[in-house]
Enzyme design. Structure first.
Site, mmCIF file in Angstrom:
data_model
loop_
_atom_site.group_PDB
_atom_site.id
_atom_site.type_symbol
_atom_site.label_atom_id
_atom_site.label_comp_id
_atom_site.label_asym_id
_atom_site.label_seq_id
_atom_site.Cartn_x
_atom_site.Cartn_y
_atom_site.Cartn_z
ATOM 1 N N HIS A 156 15.309 -9.145 -13.410
ATOM 2 C CA HIS A 156 15.422 -10.615 -13.458
ATOM 3 C C HIS A 156 16.555 -10.951 -14.440
ATOM 4 O O HIS A 156 16.322 -11.494 -15.531
ATOM 5 C CB HIS A 156 14.091 -11.222 -13.901
ATOM 6 C CG HIS A 156 13.936 -12.682 -13.598
ATOM 7 N ND1 HIS A 156 14.902 -13.425 -12.935
ATOM 8 C CD2 HIS A 156 12.919 -13.554 -13.871
ATOM 9 C CE1 HIS A 156 14.479 -14.675 -12.822
ATOM 10 N NE2 HIS A 156 13.295 -14.778 -13.384
ATOM 11 N N GLN B 47 17.114 -14.514 -16.100
ATOM 12 C CA GLN B 47 16.132 -14.893 -17.116
ATOM 13 C C GLN B 47 16.471 -14.266 -18.463
ATOM 14 O O GLN B 47 16.432 -14.940 -19.503
ATOM 15 C CB GLN B 47 14.722 -14.461 -16.669
ATOM 16 C CG GLN B 47 13.641 -14.865 -17.647
ATOM 17 C CD GLN B 47 13.429 -16.366 -17.702
ATOM 18 O OE1 GLN B 47 13.178 -16.980 -16.672
ATOM 19 N NE2 GLN B 47 13.508 -16.959 -18.888
ATOM 20 N N ASP C 298 4.907 -11.392 -20.326
ATOM 21 C CA ASP C 298 5.032 -11.964 -18.983
ATOM 22 C C ASP C 298 3.674 -11.789 -18.303
ATOM 23 O O ASP C 298 2.789 -11.098 -18.825
ATOM 24 C CB ASP C 298 6.145 -11.198 -18.229
ATOM 25 C CG ASP C 298 6.510 -11.809 -16.883
ATOM 26 O OD1 ASP C 298 6.038 -12.924 -16.573
ATOM 27 O OD2 ASP C 298 7.259 -11.166 -16.129
ATOM 28 N N CYS D 217 8.890 -15.934 -19.881
ATOM 29 C CA CYS D 217 9.785 -16.470 -18.845
ATOM 30 C C CYS D 217 9.129 -17.592 -18.038
ATOM 31 O O CYS D 217 9.834 -18.367 -17.404
ATOM 32 C CB CYS D 217 10.289 -15.354 -17.936
ATOM 33 S SG CYS D 217 9.014 -14.561 -16.949
ATOM 34 N N ARG E 12 17.917 -21.667 -18.854
ATOM 35 C CA ARG E 12 18.233 -21.120 -17.534
ATOM 36 C C ARG E 12 19.335 -21.963 -16.879
ATOM 37 O O ARG E 12 20.280 -21.447 -16.288
ATOM 38 C CB ARG E 12 16.981 -21.148 -16.617
ATOM 39 C CG ARG E 12 15.914 -20.132 -16.958
ATOM 40 C CD ARG E 12 16.312 -18.707 -16.641
ATOM 41 N NE ARG E 12 16.669 -18.479 -15.261
ATOM 42 C CZ ARG E 12 15.801 -18.260 -14.268
ATOM 43 N NH1 ARG E 12 14.497 -18.202 -14.513
ATOM 44 N NH2 ARG E 12 16.223 -18.047 -13.017
HETATM 45 N N1 NVA Z 1 7.490 -10.858 -13.551
HETATM 46 C C1 NVA Z 1 7.250 -12.110 -12.875
HETATM 47 C C2 NVA Z 1 8.309 -13.097 -13.254
HETATM 48 C C3 NVA Z 1 8.179 -14.440 -12.599
HETATM 49 C C4 NVA Z 1 9.277 -15.381 -12.997
HETATM 50 C C5 NVA Z 1 7.246 -11.874 -11.381
HETATM 51 O O1 NVA Z 1 8.048 -11.074 -10.906
HETATM 52 O O2 NVA Z 1 6.415 -12.475 -10.689
HETATM 53 N N1 CP Z 2 10.958 -17.767 -14.874
HETATM 54 C C1 CP Z 2 11.183 -17.983 -13.577
HETATM 55 O O1 CP Z 2 12.021 -17.307 -12.942
HETATM 56 O O2 CP Z 2 10.441 -18.981 -13.043
HETATM 57 P P1 CP Z 2 10.260 -19.380 -11.512
HETATM 58 O O3 CP Z 2 9.451 -18.260 -10.878
HETATM 59 O O4 CP Z 2 9.534 -20.677 -11.534
HETATM 60 O O5 CP Z 2 11.609 -19.465 -10.866
#
Ligand code: NVA
Ligand code: CP
Length: 311
Positions: free
Chosen positions: A135, A138, A224, A264, A292
């Site tokens: 990610h 982020q 997270d 995040c 972001r």
């Molecule tokens: N680790 C989480 C982040 C969401 C923004 C996911 O992948 O669902």
């Molecule tokens: N942190 C983040 O990427 O949030 P969303 O899943 O809402 O985009």
């Protein structure tokens, strides 16, 4: 409007050199400052960003859509449900077509290989808006937020508590690139896979069984969700396995007194973080979320216009 610059993609944090990340942060400061002063800045007039979502999102969609609009361009939202992507059109074909109609693509999907295959067949830059593996947007916002609040991150210590997920592996890449320490504590059975860590990054990484020890002396504590998108079948087992990995006030007390807490988002109070920490004085989660928008505007500017210095 096609760019004449060589195509660069942002699929992993290490796709950029350290100097490029530093440039993005310098531009973020300028772009954020202008935005706060209501000064229009439209360097991407007539440019189009396509955003492809195969997983849900609030922040990523809004920050990219608002961001491209604020830079003078337009955003088009596509999801698997309403497009041919959900009916099995090959990623390579979609990349060929979409990249002839737009200037920039952002993708949120499952395997990293999907964004890589798309990028390999794209005529325009591709941005990873979250995959199972990484990610990067982020962590760009998170590192920027730390620097904004506490100064340079080089030489500092970041503690990651909980799942060895897309965020954790992106933090590991950022530590190696930007020269800070990353201390990770995960439950047994959910540990970091050393084969996914480069030798440079491994020199900045330390793994702990005890989350309290991982937090000792940290400048930043982050966590997270215990179950990331795509892993919902495992959520019951994870609730049990991760029970001792909640970031609460006791854990924050192990860190430096001026340590910040990041997440995040979306967060689950009472699971990976206590309400007291999430809503407490060390939490910078709202600035982190806002950033972001600003870092991604700098990222889109860089991918389409290169190194802008004068505006
Ligand atoms: N680790 C989480 C982040 C969401 C923004 C996911 O992948 O669902
Ligand atoms: N942190 C983040 O990427 O949030 P969303 O899943 O809402 O985009």
């Amino acid at each position: 409007m096609m760019s004449t610059l060589p195509i660069r993609h942002f699929l992993q944090f290490v796709d950029f050199e350290r100097a490029e990340i530093e440039h993005l942060f310098a531009r973020t400061r300028v772009i954020k400052d202008r935005f706060k002063r209501y000064q229009p800045y439209h360097p991407l007039a007539d440019r189009t960003l396509v955003m492809i979502f195969e997983k849900q999102s609030t922040r990523t969609r809004l920050s990219f859509e608002a961001g491209i609009h604020q830079l003078g361009g337009a955003g088009v939202y596509l999801n698997t449900r309403d497009s041919q992507l959900g009916r099995g059109e090959p990623v390579e074909d979609a990349a060929q077509v979409m990249s002839r109609m737009c200037d920039l693509v952002m993708i949120r999907t499952y395997e990293q290989s999907i964004v890589e295959r798309f990028a390999a067949h794209s005529r325009v830059p591709v941005i990873n808006g979250l995959t199972n593996e990484y990610h990067p947007c982020q962590v760009l916002a998170d590192v920027y937020t730390f620097i904004e609040q506490r100064g340079p991150i080089a030489g500092r210590t970041v503690a990651w508590i909980g799942d060895a997920n897309n965020m954790a592996y992106t933090w590991i890449q950022a530590a190696g690139l930007l020269d800070f320490r990353i201390r990770i504590s995960t439950p047994p059975g959910y540990r970091i896979d050393p084969s996914r860590v480069s030798p440079r990054d491994a020199a900045h990484l330390e793994c702990f069984d005890d989350p309290m020890l991982a937090c000792a002396g940290a400048d930043l504590v982050s966590t997270d969700v215990w179950t990331s998108m795509g892993f919902e079948d495992e959520s019951r087992d994870r609730l049990t396995a991760f029970a001792d990995w909640q970031v609460d006030s006791d854990m924050m007390r192990q860190a430096r007194p001026d340590a910040v807490f990041m997440h995040c988002l979306p967060a689950h109070r009472g699971e990976e973080v206590s309400a007291e920490v999430m809503d407490g004085p060390q939490s910078v989660v709202w600035d982190e979320a806002e950033n972001r928008l600003h870092v991604q505007k700098a990222l889109m500017e860089y991918l389409l216009l290169g190194t802008v210095t004068d505006a």
